[in-house]
Design an enzyme around this catalytic site. Structure first.
Site: not given
Ligand code: URA
Length: 433
Positions: A82, A161, A168, A183, A187
């Protein structure tokens, strides 16, 4: 419990209890806590921060806000990667086929673009027919059979999220270490992988602008991952300029093809090989990074890597011909050259401006519901350290949009031209294990 008391507590810099964090996440996910109170709490967290225990509790509450994927039917150590978000970041497209080719199952959960940063799912949709929504069953079967599959953040995975990230984005609370860490890690944990390689970007095109902040974010995420028995490594990489030369969607696919064919730009080749090597080592295919890297270099040089990308596209329903013939990718009707009005060296970039300019050209969304123009984007003709003469082309904007004045201005002012050579550019700063 009242949410206003939780907001006040954080406003005064106190730590929140697990019960208070659960109350917030549950209430906000169900719609019982309104956006204005959630925004106030996010802003309090932004300014006052969170202790390690609070971040772990927040991550856990977000994981529990929705479904958790059970990947236990997939054999082997499942790996995912990620990125914290960058401009021209096509690394996932490159590493998936590489890592899968050594038998490590890559169960990739990816996002769409947000703000000035692009998203892998949007890029892949530039390939005709490519399906980014797979049922759990198809996802698991594909990883088992082909060792690679990608899906968007689908269904009911970390709904907290999904809501918080959108909030956000419009409340100036993206670039907060506890909020980014929870966040991303929520995930990844809900998605069920065993090992995670994080690409923590730092620089003008990243949410973290300083190396100290990037290091803190990396350490925070690695600690969360390890505490939950996920082998986690963070690679801190340079985002002071876009990766490679292409920013957009179709043109980034084309550039990923170039990397896997052995003609990629140095920066993205280096970052991709490093990340792929860590994924392969965490997945148990190699004893060390050097071995993995050598193997991947050979795979690219032999022409095998590009064939695996073709296979990946085909498995997900896309037209594999696009990989041998990128001319089949969507093309824009207009190509606008942005020229230098100064002479000197490209000493730096405001990479965020390049991302915003690409978005204005159609490559990203201003609002969540906007459609993407896959053909839109930017090709950089000059990068940091290169010399420019007056009138040299700095970049080319590809678009179908009518009014490009603001996008052109953004792109031009993104380049910092100086009399002094900026010195060598580092692509990778640190690895946090
Ligand atoms: N990527 C995410 O998934 N979440 C963030 O908060 C930032 C980048």
């Amino acid at each position: 419990m009242r949410i206003v008391d939780v907001i006040n507590k954080k406003k005064h810099g106190e730590s929140l209890s697990k019960a208070e964090i659960d109350f917030f996440i549950e209430g906000y996910t169900k719609g019982e806590i309104p956006d204005y109170q959630a925004s106030a709490l996010l802003m309090a967290i932004y300014f006052k921060g969170m202790e390690a225990q609070e971040i772990a509790d927040l991550t856990d509450a977000m994981v529990r806000s929705g479904d958790q994927v059970d990947l236990s039917r997939i054999e082997g150590i499942k790996v995912d990667k990620h990125s914290t978000g960058g401009v021209g970041d096509k690394i996932s497209l490159i590493v998936i086929p590489l890592v899968a080719s050594v038998g490590v199952p890559v169960a990739k959960m990816s996002g769409r673009g947000l703000g000035h940063t692009g998203g892998t799912i949007d890029k892949l949709e530039a390939i005709e027919g490519f399906k980014v929504e797979l049922s759990n069953e198809d996802f698991i079967n594909n990883v088992n059979q082909y060792k690679m599959a990608i899906v968007g953040q689908s269904g009911n995975l970390t709904p907290a999220d999904k809501k918080l990230y959108a909030l956000r984005d419009v409340t100036g609370t993206i670039d907060s270490i506890p909020l980014i860490a929870s966040s991303i890690m929520s995930k990844k944990i809900a998605a069920g992988t065993d090992a995670i390689v994080l690409d923590v970007k730092v620089g003008s095109g990243a949410f973290m602008k300083s190396l100290d902040d990037a290091r803190e974010l990396a350490k925070t995420m690695v600690a969360i991952g390890n505490s939950l028995n996920r082998k986690t490594v963070a690679v801190i990489t340079n985002m002071d300029q876009p990766l490679g030369h292409e920013v957009g969607n179709a043109n980034e696919i084309q550039e990923a093809i170039e990397v896997l064919s052995g003609h990629g730009a140095e920066d993205e080749t280096e970052v991709a090989l490093t990340i792929a090597s860590y994924m392969a080592v965490l997945g148990g295919a190699f004893k060390n990074i050097e071995q993995a890297r050598k193997h991947f270099e050979a795979l690219i040089a032999s022409g095998e890597a590009i064939e695996i990308l073709k296979k990946f596209v085909q498995i997900q329903g896309g037209n594999p011909e696009v990989i041998s013939n990128p001319e089949l990718l969507p093309k824009a009707s207009k190509h606008i050259e942005v020229k230098a009005d100064l002479e000197g060296y490209v000493a730096g970039f405001d990479a965020e401006k390049i991302g915003i300019s690409a978005m204005m050209l159609g490559a990203g969304r201003r609002k969540k519901e906007d459609a993407i123009d896959f053909a839109a984007g930017i090709t950089l003709k000059k990068k940091i350290g290169e010399h420019v003469n007056l009138g040299d082309v700095l970049c080319v904007l590809h678009t179908n949009a009518d009014d490009t004045t603001e996008a052109e201005r953004m792109a031009r002012t993104a380049f910092v031209v100086s009399n002094h050579h900026p010195g060598e550019v580092k692509y990778i700063y640190e690895i946090i294990e």
